[in-house]
Design a protein around this motif. Structure first.
Motif, PDB file in Angstrom:
ATOM      1  N   GLU A  43       0.802  -1.235   0.000  1.00 22.47           N
ATOM      2  CA  GLU A  43       0.000   0.000   0.000  1.00 22.47           C
ATOM      3  C   GLU A  43       0.831   1.280   0.000  1.00 22.47           C
ATOM      4  N   PRO A  44       1.867   1.410   0.832  1.00 22.74           N
ATOM      5  CA  PRO A  44       2.625   2.671   0.835  1.00 22.74           C
ATOM      6  C   PRO A  44       3.245   3.005  -0.528  1.00 22.74           C
ATOM      7  N   ALA A  48       2.246   6.158  -3.093  1.00 21.14           N
ATOM      8  CA  ALA A  48       3.275   7.084  -3.559  1.00 21.14           C
ATOM      9  C   ALA A  48       3.442   7.043  -5.077  1.00 21.14           C
TER      10      ALA A  48
END
Length: 214
Positions: A43-44, A48
């Motif tokens: 997810e991160p 981004a």
């Protein structure tokens, strides 16, 4: 014994090559693919880099088995290494690729990348190393190219391998490593006689390439 990687070979073939601006996206995409296949959080990175989410979905459409297979059937970013005698000295050629181990001792290398869909010299080197490392007849090896693009739909290209291509690739590697290639900056471009110089990622500006029909 010296270890030669794809990066080292690229430096010999293209000594003045500059890094493509899309190289960072390529690295992040490869990391997300690896983590997705290993069932690790992504997810991160997707937050981004939202473009990567579309590429992941395209891979799923082009080759859904990639996300269904699990180790040890599918090894992601696995390392193969084999020895090559150049006539002057022995070296080890090392590659990283994704490999699916199928029935009847057949191995399917899978290259997912932001790239042109045509077979290039680095693909051939990976096929040669994999066949030698795994002690497989070349005919038991195949390559699937999942070629993605910033704007165009992705392409899937299936490549078979055989003894003739295997020997030609080994001979080409020897010529490059001994400085005997006809052109220092690129292998011979004939598709019948040696691996194409057609590009790994940094060899072209992918934004300028029109959609290619397979």
């Amino acid at each position: 014994m010296p270890i030669i990687s794809i990066t080292d070979l690229n430096s010999l073939i293209n000594p003045t090559l500059l890094t493509s601006p899309i190289y960072s996206d390529q690295q992040h995409f490869q990391l997300v693919m690896k983590q997705t296949c290993l069932k690790l959080p992504t997810e991160p990175l997707l937050v981004a880099h939202p473009q990567i989410d579309r590429w992941i979905m395209e891979v799923n459409l082009l080759f859904p088995e990639v996300f269904e297979w699990e180790p040890p059937q599918l090894l992601v970013d696995t390392q193969f290494i084999t020895q090559l005698c150049t006539g002057e000295k022995n070296v080890c050629v090392q590659v990283n690729t994704n490999a699916a181990f199928l029935e009847n001792r057949t191995v399917n290398l899978i290259e997912w990348a932001i790239r042109h869909p045509s077979l290039n010299w680095s693909d051939k080197v990976k096929l040669w190393v994999a066949a030698d490392y795994l002690s497989l007849p070349p005919e038991n090896l195949k390559l699937t190219i999942l070629a993605l693009h910033p704007t165009h739909p992705g392409k899937r290209h299936e490549i078979s391998w055989d003894e003739r291509q295997h020997v030609e690739t080994r001979d080409w590697l020897v010529s490059v490593l001994t400085g005997q290639a006809a052109q220092t900056k690129a292998p011979v471009t004939s598709r019948q006689k040696s691996p194409s110089r057609s590009a790994i990622l940094a060899n072209f500006n992918i934004e300028e390439i029109a959609e290619v029909e397979i």
